[in-house]
Scaffold this active site. Structure first.
Site, PDB file in Angstrom:
ATOM      1  N   CYS A  11       0.680  16.405 -18.667  1.00 23.26           N
ATOM      2  CA  CYS A  11      -0.100  15.424 -17.897  1.00 23.26           C
ATOM      3  C   CYS A  11      -1.540  15.481 -18.416  1.00 23.26           C
ATOM      4  CB  CYS A  11       0.017  15.652 -16.400  1.00 23.26           C
ATOM      5  SG  CYS A  11      -0.652  17.222 -15.804  1.00 23.26           S
ATOM      6  N   ASN A  14      -3.180  19.283 -16.298  1.00 20.87           N
ATOM      7  CA  ASN A  14      -2.296  20.463 -16.174  1.00 20.87           C
ATOM      8  C   ASN A  14      -2.570  21.264 -14.901  1.00 20.87           C
ATOM      9  OD1 ASN A  14      -1.547  23.536 -18.021  1.00 20.87           O
ATOM     10  ND2 ASN A  14      -0.144  22.207 -16.958  1.00 20.87           N
TER      11      ASN A  14
HETATM   12  P1  4NP Z   1      -2.993  16.093 -13.479  1.00 19.08           P
HETATM   13  O1  4NP Z   1      -4.146  15.561 -12.503  1.00 19.08           O
HETATM   14  O2  4NP Z   1      -3.156  15.352 -14.778  1.00 19.08           O
HETATM   15  O3  4NP Z   1      -1.723  15.694 -12.762  1.00 19.08           O
HETATM   16  O4  4NP Z   1      -3.172  17.585 -13.601  1.00 19.08           O
HETATM   17  C1  4NP Z   1      -5.495  15.621 -12.845  1.00 19.08           C
HETATM   18  C2  4NP Z   1      -6.225  16.744 -12.553  1.00 19.08           C
HETATM   19  C3  4NP Z   1      -7.566  16.811 -12.870  1.00 19.08           C
HETATM   20  C4  4NP Z   1      -8.169  15.744 -13.492  1.00 19.08           C
HETATM   21  C5  4NP Z   1      -7.446  14.618 -13.792  1.00 19.08           C
HETATM   22  C6  4NP Z   1      -6.088  14.559 -13.464  1.00 19.08           C
HETATM   23  N1  4NP Z   1      -9.547  15.792 -13.795  1.00 19.08           N
HETATM   24  O5  4NP Z   1     -10.096  14.801 -14.263  1.00 19.08           O
HETATM   25  O6  4NP Z   1     -10.184  16.852 -13.628  1.00 19.08           O
END
Ligand code: 4NP
Length: 158
Positions: A11, A14
Site C-alpha cells: 500500500c 504500510n
Molecule cells: P496505508 O495508509 O497506505 O493503508 O498504510 C496510509 C498511511 C499513511 C499515509 C498514507 C496512507 N500517510 O500519508 O502518512
C-alpha cells in the site's frame, strides 16, 4: 510451482491496509496448512520502522491477531525477485510498483482484489482519514482476497 509461494502486499504507508492484508493472508494460509512467506511494504517511506496504525492493530485484534510487532518497510528492488507475487492494494500502488520494477523482476504483479472474482478491478481504498468502520471494511476486503489467494495457491493453479 517449484518456488514456495511468497506474497508481498503493498500500500502507500504500510501502516493501515497492507499490514491487515499480510495478517489475513498469514492466518488463512496457516488455517489451510499452506506453507508461505509473506510481508508487507509501502511505496512511500513515511513510516519506515513504525508499528501499524492503532486502528489497524485494533481491527486485527478483533479477529484474534496481534500485528503490533509489525514494522513499516518500503518497497525495494530486491522484493521483485524475492517474492513470487506482489499485490497492490489500489491502482496508484499498482502503477508505482510497475514503474519501479527492475529489469530482472520475476514476481507476478497484480491488483489484490483481482483475486476475488466479484471484485475484479476494485481498490481497497485508503482508510487513513476515516473511522473504525473503514478499517472493518478494509479487513473484510483483504480477508476475502486472502481466502481466494490461498485457495488458488493450494490448488496449484498459479
Ligand atoms: P496505508 O495508509 O497506505 O493503508 O498504510 C496510509 C498511511 C499513511 C499515509 C498514507 C496512507 N500517510 O500519508 O502518512
Amino acid at each position: 510451482m517449484s518456488q514456495k509461494p511468497s506474497v508481498l502486499f503493498v500500500c502507500l504507508g504500510n501502516i493501515c491496509r497492507s499490514p491487515l492484508a499480510e495478517a489475513a493472508f498469514r492466518a488463512r494460509a496457516e488455517e489451510a496448512g499452506l506453507d508461505v512467506e509473506t510481508d508487507s511494504v509501502g511505496t512511500a517511506g513515511y513510516h519506515i520502522g513504525e508499528p501499524p496504525d492503532l486502528r489497524s492493530i485494533a481491527e486485527a485484534a478483533n479477529h484474534g491477531i496481534d500485528i503490533s510487532g509489525y514494522r513499516g518497510r518500503q518497497l525495494s528492488a530486491d522484493d521483485y525477485t524475492r517474492f513470487t507475487h506482489i499485490l497492490a492494494l489500489d491502482h496508484s500502488n499498482l502503477a508505482d510498483i510497475r514503474e519501479r520494477a527492475p529489469a530482472n523482476s520475476t514476481a507476478k504483479i497484480a491488483l489484490l482484489l483481482d483475486q476475488v472474482p466479484t471484485r475484479k478491478g476494485s481498490a481497497v481504498d485508503d482508510p487513513y482519514h476515516d473511522g473504525a468502520d473503514m478499517f472493518a471494511l478494509t479487513w473484510k476486503l483483504v480477508d476475502e482476497a486472502a481466502k481466494a489467494l490461498v485457495a488458488e495457491l493450494r490448488d496449484g493453479s498459479d
